[in-house]
Design an enzyme around this catalytic site. Sequence first.
Site, mmCIF file in Angstrom:
data_model
loop_
_atom_site.group_PDB
_atom_site.id
_atom_site.type_symbol
_atom_site.label_atom_id
_atom_site.label_comp_id
_atom_site.label_asym_id
_atom_site.label_seq_id
_atom_site.Cartn_x
_atom_site.Cartn_y
_atom_site.Cartn_z
ATOM 1 N N SER A 273 54.638 122.416 -44.425
ATOM 2 C CA SER A 273 53.367 121.689 -44.384
ATOM 3 C C SER A 273 53.111 121.182 -42.979
ATOM 4 O O SER A 273 54.046 120.949 -42.199
ATOM 5 C CB SER A 273 53.409 120.504 -45.351
ATOM 6 O OG SER A 273 52.296 119.654 -45.175
ATOM 7 N N TYR B 106 57.206 112.534 -48.902
ATOM 8 C CA TYR B 106 56.725 113.913 -48.775
ATOM 9 C C TYR B 106 56.922 114.436 -47.360
ATOM 10 O O TYR B 106 57.455 115.537 -47.145
ATOM 11 C CB TYR B 106 55.255 113.968 -49.175
ATOM 12 C CG TYR B 106 54.610 115.322 -49.009
ATOM 13 C CD1 TYR B 106 54.888 116.364 -49.892
ATOM 14 C CD2 TYR B 106 53.721 115.560 -47.964
ATOM 15 C CE1 TYR B 106 54.290 117.608 -49.736
ATOM 16 C CE2 TYR B 106 53.114 116.796 -47.798
ATOM 17 C CZ TYR B 106 53.413 117.819 -48.689
ATOM 18 O OH TYR B 106 52.834 119.056 -48.543
#
Length: 700
Positions: free
Chosen positions: A577, A590
Amino acid sequence: MTDPKSSRLLDNRWDDAKAAGLSESQLLLYRSNLLGSDKRITNYGGGNTSAKVIEKDPLTGQDVEVLWVKGSGGDVGSIKIDGFATLYQDKLEGLKNIYRGLEFEDEMVGYLPFCTFNLNPRAASIDTPLHAYVPYKHVDHMHPDAIIAIAASKNSKELTKQIYGDEIGWLPWKRPGFELGLWLSKFAKENPTAKGVVLESHGLFTWADTAKDCYLLTLEIINKAIAWFETETEGKAIFGGAVTQSADADKRKAVAAALMPVIRGFIGKSESKVGHFDDQPAVLEFVNSADLRALAALGTSCPDHFLRTKIRPLVLDYDPARDNLDEVLATLEASITAYRAGYAEYYERCKHDNSPAIRDPNAVVYLVPGVGMITFARDKATARISGEFYVNAINVMRGASTVSTYVGLPEQEAFDIEYWLLEEAKLQRMPKPKSLAGRIAFVTGGAGGIGKATAERLIGEGAVVVLADIDEAALKTTEADFAKRYGADVVRGVKLNVTDEAQVLASYIETSVQYGGLDILVSNAGIASSAPIEETTLATWDKNISILATGYFLVSREAFRLFRRQKLGGNVVFVASKNGLAASPNAAAYCTAKAAEIHLARCLALEGAEAGIRVNTVNPDAVLRGSKIWSGEWREQRAASSHLQVDELEEHYRKRSMLKLNVFPEDIAEAIYFLASDASSKSTGNIINVDAGNAVSFPR
């Protein structure tokens, strides 16, 4: 007719209601599909059917007789109406006048296009004369196991007479072509009461004047053979009796999973191969038998069987009683090398001055006592079908060796078919393989947006794909969708929690059994969470780290182990990501887990390079469409953190990007395909951002 109560007999599936109102060509299609639906009648792509039909000539308007016959390379079970070649019957008859004899029969194939009716683009096969010159309207040429068992027996002529009397004739072995067509014509004319012919070492011809009568006759003749064999083999030792006891089902799978990647590594260095495993009862009966090695060495009889399975299989010396798997693995390279040398010797013994160059010398079929049969080919469908053909061959050997002596195709005849110039020309016409042909991919999170788009991109380039996902319902739907659109052979689904070590191990065993090994791992399973650090629970932290770091570690570790057993290199692509490079507020768990992914990929790139294992990363950002992550609380949380309504989020991310573009799953899939393909063969340890441009996430 034979006793319909026998469970082994073929059922009459002709439906008069369905057949009513069909034209002669449509009845041919209906009959063909019925016959091809049962592998006891003919194998995939084997055999052919025909009908002589009165049609209007497109130029003269006159009625002319046209031969409708299965076209080159077709399969009677799945053929459509456009799969039939159509040829003027009178022009086919005229070819007899220019035939120069057996030495020149191959040149007759070149004349078939001149006989084409109505500019039909479907190429006529070399079997066309076998149908054209039989003086009956409808002709079936099938490869039933029961009939070939007669045809492959030492005394096949006598057995044919014993079973059928004068109803069915017999002809000696003759390679398909113009000459055999003339033989069949001569026999039919000289024996007007005969209903067909058994061709030695080949199969069955039957003929009649209507489509239904031809279909029923074909079933009747096959059923007579089935019933006769049931009587003659009852109480007799099959294949000399069993000398090996089958391992249990789980053990058979485990042994196959251990063997297949290693075999694939030895035979797949010049061309990627995909495997298939079969442990059905018919296979186990054969591989466990006393006569296994003697019969396997004889090879197959029917030309269709032989072309799919090569001159003979390779028998491995596994003994389930001793469980000597390590010994078999240690000697596998020597066994494969010896097989290749034997194949090269066969080529040198049999080649002609104009023979094509030697082809792949590796075995197609591998027989493992107590375990089953492994087959390898350039794609899954071909590997599966090759296995099906060898099961046909097993059934033939079962019958022939029980009632007589089984006779394989003579070596020179086998070579002349395998290296037939017409067969070589067909191979040369095959399309160029796609960029990922023969490659095996494993995609975690395969039922989600990015995973599904990635699987579709890889399948489109010729790969087979194992979809791994924890969402069983979505997984089944996705697998069914791909199977419907691309064929069931190219996709398999496994339910997988990437944080469960036992499940990860089991999923790779399943991958090896289903396809033979692994080339590409796309680690994509995902989760997302958003909360200020002081509100982030330990459970939330652990869940992110467990799925996004530990999960990526587990699937990568098992992929590396499999890659190293294969010794073919490998390819790992992490879907990380933008947040792995650029911190975001209210997403510490995250972002930290995604950063761990990126660093794990770098570590693995260092470890894998010496074995040709490449590891790269794709960093998406704001891929909302089709994403399971963005369909729940994460979407709401990210909207809240930016003080937006949920339906404003996608436009917000578009405007925030440097290129002012939305990012879709297909965009990520394209980057993954690039990194998984040979186009990036000199790249490892790299990162590709697919985020429409975010300066804060530029790799530094």
